[in-house]
Design a protein around this motif. Sequence first.
Motif, PDB file in Angstrom:
ATOM      1  N   THR A   5       0.853  -1.192   0.000  1.00  0.00           N
ATOM      2  CA  THR A   5       0.000   0.000   0.000  1.00  0.00           C
ATOM      3  C   THR A   5       0.885   1.236   0.000  1.00  0.00           C
ATOM      4  N   ALA A 210      -4.701   7.346 -11.480  1.00  0.00           N
ATOM      5  CA  ALA A 210      -5.910   6.695 -10.934  1.00  0.00           C
ATOM      6  C   ALA A 210      -5.893   5.203 -11.261  1.00  0.00           C
ATOM      7  N   GLN A 211      -5.475   4.862 -12.480  1.00  0.00           N
ATOM      8  CA  GLN A 211      -5.431   3.451 -12.862  1.00  0.00           C
ATOM      9  C   GLN A 211      -4.371   2.710 -12.052  1.00  0.00           C
ATOM     10  N   SER A 212      -3.241   3.351 -11.854  1.00  0.00           N
ATOM     11  CA  SER A 212      -2.128   2.709 -11.139  1.00  0.00           C
ATOM     12  C   SER A 212      -2.442   2.497  -9.659  1.00  0.00           C
ATOM     13  N   GLY A 214      -5.545   2.488  -8.380  1.00  0.00           N
ATOM     14  CA  GLY A 214      -6.866   1.888  -8.172  1.00  0.00           C
ATOM     15  C   GLY A 214      -6.756   0.396  -7.927  1.00  0.00           C
ATOM     16  N   ALA A 215      -7.887  -0.224  -7.737  1.00  0.00           N
ATOM     17  CA  ALA A 215      -7.922  -1.676  -7.453  1.00  0.00           C
ATOM     18  C   ALA A 215      -7.424  -2.444  -8.686  1.00  0.00           C
ATOM     19  N   GLN A 217      -7.299  -4.886 -11.705  1.00  0.00           N
ATOM     20  CA  GLN A 217      -8.425  -5.391 -12.509  1.00  0.00           C
ATOM     21  C   GLN A 217      -8.201  -6.882 -12.806  1.00  0.00           C
ATOM     22  N   THR A 226       2.766  -0.501 -11.064  1.00  0.00           N
ATOM     23  CA  THR A 226       2.049  -1.124  -9.937  1.00  0.00           C
ATOM     24  C   THR A 226       2.749  -2.396  -9.483  1.00  0.00           C
ATOM     25  N   LEU A 245      -8.260  10.617  -8.857  1.00  0.00           N
ATOM     26  CA  LEU A 245      -8.250   9.611  -7.781  1.00  0.00           C
ATOM     27  C   LEU A 245      -9.600   9.601  -7.066  1.00  0.00           C
ATOM     28  N   PRO A 246     -10.063   8.412  -6.675  1.00  0.00           N
ATOM     29  CA  PRO A 246     -11.296   8.364  -5.883  1.00  0.00           C
ATOM     30  C   PRO A 246     -11.074   9.043  -4.532  1.00  0.00           C
ATOM     31  N   LEU A 249      -8.938   7.542  -1.771  1.00  0.00           N
ATOM     32  CA  LEU A 249      -7.472   7.531  -1.873  1.00  0.00           C
ATOM     33  C   LEU A 249      -6.907   8.925  -1.657  1.00  0.00           C
ATOM     34  N   ARG A 250      -7.718   9.945  -1.890  1.00  0.00           N
ATOM     35  CA  ARG A 250      -7.163  11.301  -1.833  1.00  0.00           C
ATOM     36  C   ARG A 250      -6.827  11.696  -0.402  1.00  0.00           C
TER      37      ARG A 250
END
Length: 254
Positions: A5, A210-212, A214-215, A217, A226, A245-246, A249-250
């Motif tokens: 994390t 955001a993709q990196s 994020g959860a 896939q 990642t 970013l969601p 996460l921010r």
Amino acid sequence: MTTITPQIFIAEDAEELFESTAEHLVQRIAEAIAARGSCHLALAGGNTPRDLYELLATPGWRARIDWGKLHIYFSDERCVPPSSPDSNYRMAATALLDPVALPHAQRHRMRGEINPHQAAIEYHQILHEHLPKEGGRPTLDLVLLGVGPDGHTASLFPDTAILFERESLTAEVYVERLDTWRLSLTLTALDAAREVIVLVSGEGKAAIVAQSLGAPQPGVSPLPVTRLQACNLRWHLDADAASALPEALRGVAG
Ligand code: 6PG
């Protein structure tokens, strides 16, 4: 693969991003020198870090670093001569190493001008020769990285064999999309580092950030950035780079 994390730090703007990252680096460099007598820092290439390097070269900041005990390495290099405008070494030397007059004996350059495979072998040996060992592994104190729009970091590009290189600390990689050879630290070298900082600025990187972060896939190959598993992994972002970013996460900060 263990799940790391990362700690996420979001600055208001690019100026604050570089100031806060410079402050963090000054502290970490001093800690390494106090603990082990030297600091071994690998610089990122590309355009983003140039402003950070130029900031560190300004009188107020340069006075806070014990340059005589700092060894500089490179996270990756283009297979070009050091005089080329594409050279990561040239960018760092112009922005930082020359202005602070870092002795050449403390600049450990990847030789982009020679045969890529030979250069990779040579740099693996340089790392073994100069880096302190931690648990038998050559260990960088700090690594600066960027991230490309495709999720590459250093020169670990998607769908390249270098992602799976576990023996060597450095490898050459042919990047088809760019029709060019590059040299890069491997994940083995990066994951052994005491701390890795991914430095990202600008709205153009918001989607990949955001993709990196994020959860993962299901069924999708993890992006190179990642795959980083350093024990202390930090993302230093400005608000533009963090803008996709969601919310969850921010608020994360280490
Ligand atoms: C390089 C870098 C590369 C870079 C990213 C981001 O040699 O180009 O090592 O990994 O960090 O491509 O580049 P920018 O900072 O220019 O966006």
